[in-house]
Enzyme design. Structure first.
Site, PDB file in Angstrom:
ATOM      1  N   CYS A  87       0.837  -1.197   0.000  1.00 26.28           N
ATOM      2  CA  CYS A  87       0.000   0.000   0.000  1.00 26.28           C
ATOM      3  C   CYS A  87       0.882   1.261   0.000  1.00 26.28           C
ATOM      4  CB  CYS A  87      -0.987  -0.048   1.163  1.00 26.28           C
ATOM      5  SG  CYS A  87      -2.399   1.065   0.980  1.00 26.28           S
ATOM      6  N   HIS A 195      -3.275  -5.849   0.921  1.00 30.13           N
ATOM      7  CA  HIS A 195      -2.617  -6.065   2.212  1.00 30.13           C
ATOM      8  C   HIS A 195      -2.558  -7.550   2.567  1.00 30.13           C
ATOM      9  CE1 HIS A 195      -2.451  -1.879   3.854  1.00 30.13           C
ATOM     10  NE2 HIS A 195      -3.414  -1.683   2.968  1.00 30.13           N
ATOM     11  N   GLU A 197      -0.874  -8.916   4.851  1.00 30.67           N
ATOM     12  CA  GLU A 197      -0.787  -9.057   6.311  1.00 30.67           C
ATOM     13  C   GLU A 197      -2.160  -9.033   6.967  1.00 30.67           C
ATOM     14  OE1 GLU A 197      -0.901  -4.561   5.819  1.00 30.67           O
ATOM     15  OE2 GLU A 197      -0.243  -6.321   4.672  1.00 30.67           O
TER      16      GLU A 197
END
Length: 221
Positions: A87, A195, A197
């Site tokens: 990002c 993302h 994660e």
């Protein structure tokens, strides 16, 4: 195995990234402040997390790309250390020139927060070898400036050299050719807007992002 997460004023995904790394690797990363002039000794992997570094003033990632630690990150990348920018981290990597192109305002002109379906375009890199080429995965996005753009010659080059890592199945932000993530020519730097994660545990809704970290740590460490 030693990893580092770079933290800028305005980062808001640094703890998410640290948690994901610790969950997969079993070891918490070093949190490195942007004004530091060196990385911890023996760092094997560097993550640049999402957020709004410097409040996205000027351009997203433009000010962060001039922080002291970035020169050290660049040197590490040139030595072959894996570097992941997610990002805002992707925006920073393009601003530093470690990756080509730029991230522009979403075509809709609105902030987009949703799960995105991605096609894995390159499953041969240190980051993506845990996936199958052509596989569809789902990874959350949350951005206002995720519209990847560059000129036609660069697009042709990165397509031809296998540097496109992920592509949106539904181009949610207007990115050129639906590009969601790209690699550098050596394959050790990955920038992506989604993302991974945030797709680590079952409680997240799916675990498609976990395989990126598992594959990376298996390959490198």
């Amino acid at each position: 195995m030693k990893s580092a997460v770079i933290v800028f004023p305005g980062s808001n995904c640094d703890r998410d990234m640290a948690s994901a790394i610790e969950s997969v690797s079993g070891r918490a990363p070093e949190m490195v402040w942007h004004r530091d002039s060196d990385l911890p000794a023996g760092v094997d992997f560097i993550a640049i997390p999402g957020g709004f570094s410097y409040g996205d003033y000027l351009r997203s990632g433009a000010m962060a790309a001039r922080s002291p630690i970035i020169a050290v990150v660049r040197e590490a990348a040139e030595r072959g250390t894996p570097v992941l920018g997610v990002c805002n981290g992707f925006q920073i990597l393009t601003e530093t020139g470690l990756l080509p192109g730029a991230l522009m305002r979403n075509k809709s002109m609105h902030f987009t927060c949703r799960d995105a379906a991605l096609r894995v375009e390159n499953a041969r890199s240190v980051f993506t070898h845990g996936y199958d080429e052509g596989e569809t995965i789902h990874v959350p996005v949350a951005h206002h400036d995720g519209n990847y753009q560059t000129d036609a010659d660069v697009l042709d080059r990165i397509e031809g050299e296998g540097q496109v890592a992920f592509r949106y199945l539904d181009d949610i932000n207007g990115s050129a050719r639906g590009i969601a993530g790209i690699l550098n020519a050596k394959g050790n730097v990955l920038g992506m807007m989604p993302h991974p994660e945030r797709a680590i545990e079952k409680a997240h809704g799916n675990m498609d992002g976990r395989r990126l970290f598992e594959g990376l740590f298996e390959k490198v460490f």
